[in-house]
Scaffold this motif. Structure first.
Motif, PDB file in Angstrom:
ATOM      1  N   GLY A   1       0.821  -1.029  -0.018  1.00 45.29           N
ATOM      2  CA  GLY A   1       0.025   0.076  -0.117  1.00 45.29           C
ATOM      3  C   GLY A   1       0.884   1.280   0.122  1.00 45.29           C
ATOM      4  N   PRO A   2       0.290   2.386   0.219  1.00 44.61           N
ATOM      5  CA  PRO A   2       1.107   3.636  -0.097  1.00 44.61           C
ATOM      6  C   PRO A   2       1.822   3.947   1.183  1.00 44.61           C
ATOM      7  CG  PRO A   2      -1.239   4.168   0.308  1.00 44.61           C
ATOM      8  CD  PRO A   2      -1.149   2.705   0.007  1.00 44.61           C
ATOM      9  N   PHE A   3       1.573   3.331   2.254  1.00 45.80           N
ATOM     10  CA  PHE A   3       2.382   3.421   3.483  1.00 45.80           C
ATOM     11  C   PHE A   3       3.495   2.379   3.580  1.00 45.80           C
ATOM     12  CE2 PHE A   3      -1.956   4.795   4.276  1.00 45.80           C
ATOM     13  CZ  PHE A   3      -1.846   6.153   4.299  1.00 45.80           C
ATOM     14  N   ASP A   4       3.650   1.528   2.721  1.00 43.85           N
ATOM     15  CA  ASP A   4       4.763   0.369   2.643  1.00 43.85           C
ATOM     16  C   ASP A   4       5.915   1.209   2.953  1.00 43.85           C
ATOM     17  OD1 ASP A   4       6.955  -1.263   1.697  1.00 43.85           O
ATOM     18  OD2 ASP A   4       5.207  -2.481   0.705  1.00 43.85           O
ATOM     19  N   PRO A   5       6.828   0.952   3.760  1.00 41.13           N
ATOM     20  CA  PRO A   5       8.269   1.568   4.045  1.00 41.13           C
ATOM     21  C   PRO A   5       8.961   1.743   2.709  1.00 41.13           C
ATOM     22  CG  PRO A   5       7.782   0.069   5.668  1.00 41.13           C
ATOM     23  CD  PRO A   5       6.699  -0.127   4.731  1.00 41.13           C
ATOM     24  N   CYS A   6       8.862   0.441   1.831  1.00 37.80           N
ATOM     25  CA  CYS A   6       9.656   0.640   0.712  1.00 37.80           C
ATOM     26  C   CYS A   6       9.285   1.583  -0.599  1.00 37.80           C
ATOM     27  CB  CYS A   6       9.921  -0.809   0.330  1.00 37.80           C
ATOM     28  SG  CYS A   6      10.968  -1.667   1.520  1.00 37.80           S
ATOM     29  N   TYR A   7       7.863   2.064  -0.299  1.00 41.65           N
ATOM     30  CA  TYR A   7       7.204   2.773  -1.571  1.00 41.65           C
ATOM     31  C   TYR A   7       7.771   4.021  -1.486  1.00 41.65           C
ATOM     32  CZ  TYR A   7       3.841   5.103  -4.419  1.00 41.65           C
ATOM     33  OH  TYR A   7       2.964   5.734  -5.237  1.00 41.65           O
ATOM     34  N   PRO A   8       8.420   4.373  -2.649  1.00 40.74           N
ATOM     35  CA  PRO A   8       9.283   5.888  -2.865  1.00 40.74           C
ATOM     36  C   PRO A   8       8.469   6.870  -2.650  1.00 40.74           C
ATOM     37  CG  PRO A   8       9.104   4.701  -4.874  1.00 40.74           C
ATOM     38  CD  PRO A   8       8.442   3.758  -3.930  1.00 40.74           C
ATOM     39  N   TYR A   9       7.013   6.847  -2.789  1.00 35.85           N
ATOM     40  CA  TYR A   9       6.246   8.282  -2.537  1.00 35.85           C
ATOM     41  C   TYR A   9       5.575   8.107  -1.117  1.00 35.85           C
ATOM     42  CZ  TYR A   9       7.695   8.307  -7.170  1.00 35.85           C
ATOM     43  OH  TYR A   9       8.412   8.278  -8.600  1.00 35.85           O
ATOM     44  N   LYS A  10       5.997   7.269  -0.288  1.00 32.78           N
ATOM     45  CA  LYS A  10       5.368   6.937   0.934  1.00 32.78           C
ATOM     46  C   LYS A  10       5.106   8.455   1.801  1.00 32.78           C
ATOM     47  CE  LYS A  10       6.069   4.919   5.426  1.00 32.78           C
ATOM     48  NZ  LYS A  10       6.358   5.852   6.312  1.00 32.78           N
ATOM     49  N   GLU A  11       6.240   9.201   1.902  1.00 30.14           N
ATOM     50  CA  GLU A  11       6.492  10.632   2.543  1.00 30.14           C
ATOM     51  C   GLU A  11       5.311  11.642   1.996  1.00 30.14           C
ATOM     52  OE1 GLU A  11       9.482  13.976   3.616  1.00 30.14           O
ATOM     53  OE2 GLU A  11      10.228  11.966   3.828  1.00 30.14           O
ATOM     54  N   ASN A  12       5.478  11.400   0.602  1.00 27.36           N
ATOM     55  CA  ASN A  12       4.490  12.353  -0.173  1.00 27.36           C
ATOM     56  C   ASN A  12       2.971  12.132  -0.021  1.00 27.36           C
ATOM     57  OD1 ASN A  12       6.708  11.555  -2.382  1.00 27.36           O
ATOM     58  ND2 ASN A  12       6.599  13.714  -2.228  1.00 27.36           N
ATOM     59  N   VAL A  13       2.799  10.902   0.303  1.00 26.76           N
ATOM     60  CA  VAL A  13       1.222  10.439   0.602  1.00 26.76           C
ATOM     61  C   VAL A  13       0.873  10.921   2.061  1.00 26.76           C
ATOM     62  CG1 VAL A  13      -0.099   8.449   1.006  1.00 26.76           C
ATOM     63  CG2 VAL A  13       1.009   8.491  -1.202  1.00 26.76           C
ATOM     64  N   GLU A  14       1.887  10.559   2.915  1.00 27.65           N
ATOM     65  CA  GLU A  14       1.583  10.951   4.243  1.00 27.65           C
ATOM     66  C   GLU A  14       1.402  12.431   4.629  1.00 27.65           C
ATOM     67  OE1 GLU A  14       3.705   7.253   6.573  1.00 27.65           O
ATOM     68  OE2 GLU A  14       4.935   8.856   5.911  1.00 27.65           O
ATOM     69  N   LYS A  15       2.124  13.227   3.735  1.00 29.05           N
ATOM     70  CA  LYS A  15       2.278  14.689   3.895  1.00 29.05           C
ATOM     71  C   LYS A  15       0.970  15.458   3.320  1.00 29.05           C
ATOM     72  CE  LYS A  15       6.993  16.178   4.439  1.00 29.05           C
ATOM     73  NZ  LYS A  15       7.945  17.089   3.838  1.00 29.05           N
ATOM     74  N   GLY A  16       0.751  14.613   2.404  1.00 24.87           N
ATOM     75  CA  GLY A  16      -0.556  15.016   1.544  1.00 24.87           C
ATOM     76  C   GLY A  16      -1.934  14.777   2.323  1.00 24.87           C
ATOM     77  N   LEU A  17      -1.907  13.540   2.786  1.00 27.39           N
ATOM     78  CA  LEU A  17      -3.172  13.255   3.677  1.00 27.39           C
ATOM     79  C   LEU A  17      -3.278  13.956   5.169  1.00 27.39           C
ATOM     80  CD1 LEU A  17      -3.120   9.582   3.256  1.00 27.39           C
ATOM     81  CD2 LEU A  17      -4.949  11.057   2.254  1.00 27.39           C
TER      82      LEU A  17
END
Length: 167
Positions: A51-67
């Motif tokens: 999912g988007p919060f997978d620690p290996c997903y390169p855009y995890k931080e972007n998703v977290e900041k956006g949410l």
């Protein structure tokens, strides 16, 4: 070639995010942020991440900041029964709307709902804004209740529709 084009588009999209606020620029920023988040989260699943919060997903931080940005725009509102019925499905008397300008309330809330739902993480806990401590599922339920409450009840040609706001 197709994969390279998709990655170039995703890279461009990520570059448009404000690194401080987590928002995407444009009007209204809550709506644009939500739309960008839908794509970034769908991309995580497309690439096979958990999912988007997978620690290996390169855009995890972007998703977290956006949410986080979207949740800082959240506000509660008292809702009650209307001519078409009681929109308060969880019985707490509250709806939640998301707005960056207090005018596009149903518009931005609908998009925020899509963004939060795209995470496919109903048990995740909101960490910012007035909904901090609630699960995504609980936050979405109050957003849905707000959307039902904000639907036009008047007996005219717009009955059953939504405007940009509930007002």
């Amino acid at each position: 070639e197709i994969s390279a084009s998709i990655e170039a588009g995703i890279s461009w999209l990520v570059d448009q995010q404000d690194p401080c606020t987590g928002a995407w620029a444009g009007w209204p920023p809550g709506g644009l942020t939500g739309m960008a988040l839908v794509k970034l989260q769908e991309r995580a699943f497309e690439l096979g991440y958990e999912g988007p919060f997978d620690p290996c997903y390169p855009y995890k931080e972007n998703v977290e900041k956006g949410l986080d940005y979207l949740f800082t725009l959240a506000q509660t509102i008292d809702i009650a029964p209307q001519p078409a019925g009681d929109p308060d499905t969880d019985g707490d008397g509250l709806g939640v709307y998301v707005t960056s300008d207090n005018w596009h309330r149903t518009y931005e809330t609908g998009i925020a709902l899509m963004a939060v739902a795209s995470s496919k993480a109903p048990a995740r806990v909101v960490t910012t804004g007035p909904l901090a401590g609630q699960t995504y599922e609980d936050a979405m339920q109050d957003m849905i209740d707000y959307m039902a409450w904000g639907q036009v009840d008047a007996n005219n040609a717009r009955r059953g529709a939504w405007g940009y706001t509930d007002q």
